[in-house]
Design an enzyme around this catalytic site. Sequence first.
Site, PDB file in Angstrom:
ATOM      1  N   ASN A  80      -5.705   2.543  -2.324  1.00 58.40           N
ATOM      2  CA  ASN A  80      -6.058   1.131  -2.556  1.00 58.40           C
ATOM      3  C   ASN A  80      -6.488   0.875  -4.000  1.00 58.40           C
ATOM      4  OD1 ASN A  80      -8.562   2.334  -2.562  1.00 58.40           O
ATOM      5  ND2 ASN A  80      -9.544   0.848  -1.227  1.00 58.40           N
ATOM      6  N   TYR A  97     -14.348  -8.894   8.780  1.00 62.75           N
ATOM      7  CA  TYR A  97     -15.499  -9.616   8.218  1.00 62.75           C
ATOM      8  C   TYR A  97     -15.289 -11.118   8.150  1.00 62.75           C
ATOM      9  CZ  TYR A  97     -12.671  -9.092   4.038  1.00 62.75           C
ATOM     10  OH  TYR A  97     -11.617  -9.109   3.153  1.00 62.75           O
ATOM     11  N   LYS A 133       0.810  -1.224   0.000  1.00 66.79           N
ATOM     12  CA  LYS A 133       0.000   0.000   0.000  1.00 66.79           C
ATOM     13  C   LYS A 133       0.849   1.282   0.000  1.00 66.79           C
ATOM     14  CE  LYS A 133      -4.461  -1.603   1.507  1.00 66.79           C
ATOM     15  NZ  LYS A 133      -5.634  -1.397   2.318  1.00 66.79           N
ATOM     16  N   THR A 164      -1.322   1.486  21.008  1.00 67.58           N
ATOM     17  CA  THR A 164      -0.094   2.281  20.927  1.00 67.58           C
ATOM     18  C   THR A 164      -0.484   3.756  20.796  1.00 67.58           C
ATOM     19  OG1 THR A 164       0.837   0.387  19.743  1.00 67.58           O
ATOM     20  CG2 THR A 164       2.119   2.428  19.698  1.00 67.58           C
TER      21      THR A 164
HETATM   22  P1  NAP Z   1      -2.975  -1.949  10.446  1.00 66.33           P
HETATM   23  O1  NAP Z   1      -2.630  -0.693   9.743  1.00 66.33           O
HETATM   24  O2  NAP Z   1      -1.903  -2.987  10.626  1.00 66.33           O
HETATM   25  O3  NAP Z   1      -3.560  -1.553  11.902  1.00 66.33           O
HETATM   26  C1  NAP Z   1      -3.859  -2.550  12.839  1.00 66.33           C
HETATM   27  C2  NAP Z   1      -4.580  -1.945  14.036  1.00 66.33           C
HETATM   28  O4  NAP Z   1      -4.956  -3.038  14.893  1.00 66.33           O
HETATM   29  C3  NAP Z   1      -3.729  -0.995  14.879  1.00 66.33           C
HETATM   30  O5  NAP Z   1      -4.554  -0.028  15.474  1.00 66.33           O
HETATM   31  C4  NAP Z   1      -3.165  -1.957  15.944  1.00 66.33           C
HETATM   32  O6  NAP Z   1      -2.810  -1.328  17.138  1.00 66.33           O
HETATM   33  C5  NAP Z   1      -4.389  -2.826  16.200  1.00 66.33           C
HETATM   34  N1  NAP Z   1      -4.035  -4.108  16.792  1.00 66.33           N
HETATM   35  C6  NAP Z   1      -3.478  -5.172  16.174  1.00 66.33           C
HETATM   36  N2  NAP Z   1      -3.297  -6.177  17.064  1.00 66.33           N
HETATM   37  C7  NAP Z   1      -3.783  -5.725  18.269  1.00 66.33           C
HETATM   38  C8  NAP Z   1      -3.871  -6.288  19.565  1.00 66.33           C
HETATM   39  N3  NAP Z   1      -3.451  -7.536  19.827  1.00 66.33           N
HETATM   40  N4  NAP Z   1      -4.416  -5.539  20.547  1.00 66.33           N
HETATM   41  C9  NAP Z   1      -4.873  -4.277  20.299  1.00 66.33           C
HETATM   42  N5  NAP Z   1      -4.791  -3.677  19.089  1.00 66.33           N
HETATM   43  C10 NAP Z   1      -4.253  -4.395  18.085  1.00 66.33           C
HETATM   44  O7  NAP Z   1      -4.171  -2.721   9.737  1.00 66.33           O
HETATM   45  P2  NAP Z   1      -5.367  -2.084   8.869  1.00 66.33           P
HETATM   46  O8  NAP Z   1      -4.953  -2.075   7.450  1.00 66.33           O
HETATM   47  O9  NAP Z   1      -5.806  -0.822   9.504  1.00 66.33           O
HETATM   48  O10 NAP Z   1      -6.473  -3.238   9.007  1.00 66.33           O
HETATM   49  C11 NAP Z   1      -7.092  -3.501  10.253  1.00 66.33           C
HETATM   50  C12 NAP Z   1      -8.163  -4.572  10.073  1.00 66.33           C
HETATM   51  O11 NAP Z   1      -9.192  -4.081   9.242  1.00 66.33           O
HETATM   52  C13 NAP Z   1      -7.659  -5.862   9.405  1.00 66.33           C
HETATM   53  O12 NAP Z   1      -8.271  -6.957  10.051  1.00 66.33           O
HETATM   54  C14 NAP Z   1      -8.150  -5.737   7.983  1.00 66.33           C
HETATM   55  O13 NAP Z   1      -8.377  -6.999   7.368  1.00 66.33           O
HETATM   56  C15 NAP Z   1      -9.469  -4.996   8.201  1.00 66.33           C
HETATM   57  N6  NAP Z   1      -9.893  -4.211   7.035  1.00 66.33           N
HETATM   58  C16 NAP Z   1     -11.145  -4.412   6.559  1.00 66.33           C
HETATM   59  C17 NAP Z   1     -11.597  -3.682   5.469  1.00 66.33           C
HETATM   60  C18 NAP Z   1     -12.966  -3.927   4.911  1.00 66.33           C
HETATM   61  O14 NAP Z   1     -13.212  -3.558   3.756  1.00 66.33           O
HETATM   62  N7  NAP Z   1     -13.897  -4.469   5.673  1.00 66.33           N
HETATM   63  C19 NAP Z   1     -10.755  -2.722   4.869  1.00 66.33           C
HETATM   64  C20 NAP Z   1      -9.478  -2.517   5.402  1.00 66.33           C
HETATM   65  C21 NAP Z   1      -9.064  -3.273   6.495  1.00 66.33           C
HETATM   66  P3  NAP Z   1      -1.294  -0.794  17.355  1.00 66.33           P
HETATM   67  O15 NAP Z   1      -1.216   0.519  16.649  1.00 66.33           O
HETATM   68  O16 NAP Z   1      -1.163  -0.691  18.817  1.00 66.33           O
HETATM   69  O17 NAP Z   1      -0.380  -1.837  16.758  1.00 66.33           O
END
Ligand code: NAP
Length: 276
Positions: free
Chosen positions: A89, A221, A68, A155
Amino acid sequence: MQQTKNLYVIGWPIKHSRSPLIHNYWIKKHGLDAVYAQKQVAPDDLSKFIHMLKSDECLGFNITIPHKQAVFAAVPRRDVLANKLGACNTISWRDNELYADNTDGYGFYRNLLDYSDWRQTDQPIIIYGAGGAARAILQAMHDAGAQHIYIFNRTIPRAQKLLADLNIEANILTNSDELNDCLAYAGLLINTTSLGMNGENDVDINLSLMPKTAIVADIVYTPLQTGLLKQADDLGLVTVDGLGMLLHQAAKAFEIWFGILPEVDDELRDLVLSDL
Ligand code: NAP
């Protein structure tokens, strides 16, 4: 004879992506001469992939982890929103140059309106998480007029950076006590973390503290009903699942490539559900 146009979703490794299923459904429905495929592109090959694209063969592509940021940096032209978010994206062509868009925030907000009657812009909303998806959703909710936004993230510096980068005035909840206090008068809670994915490590938030009229949205999802949404459902709160965001962000990308905003209908939702 006109050549069939290609579209891709690229990633490394490319996990089982639902994007081909979604876009090929609309391509067929609208009788378009195009094919959407997933393509594994190693980080070292990303530049080669981008440079071999030809606008008469390929309409564009979607990007998934880990490309990305690299694609964002590599693409010469960007939409204002993608530029502000620092992430994209969807890639298309403008005047023979690659052009970056970000449709995630649109997808989230459009789906929120499909499944809830969120209009109370004066009611506090809590965004759990500060990653890439939270970035797009924060901007979308701010643009939709949300006046009191609270961010809660494991964080804290990442939440601070998010607000500074987007230049949005919101509050950071720094511990569980502050979160619990805020839940008591929040109208909407959005989980943007990966917690709850594949039924593992569910979000540990006590939703019984929220008003009975509150809405709980999850962007995870798989599974469709995460632990958080099940808790909300059991409490009789309005729930919004993550599949609709996926479908609507794809619809916006489709519109960018074909000039048609396709319908997110039940048949498509069922098709993707059967593949989860
Ligand atoms: P990302 O940039 O890696 O961010 C991950 C987030 O999750 C951060 O806030 C992280 O906190 C938190 N996190 C991860 N593990 C954790 C834990 N054990 N305890 C507490 N917080 C935790 O990922 P992203 O791209 O934003 O995606 C996040 C999720 O959304 C994924 O599951 C992805 O598949 C989903 N998603 C869905 C759609 C959709 O269309 N429905 C679109 C995009 C993403 P820290 O900052 O503390 O690490």
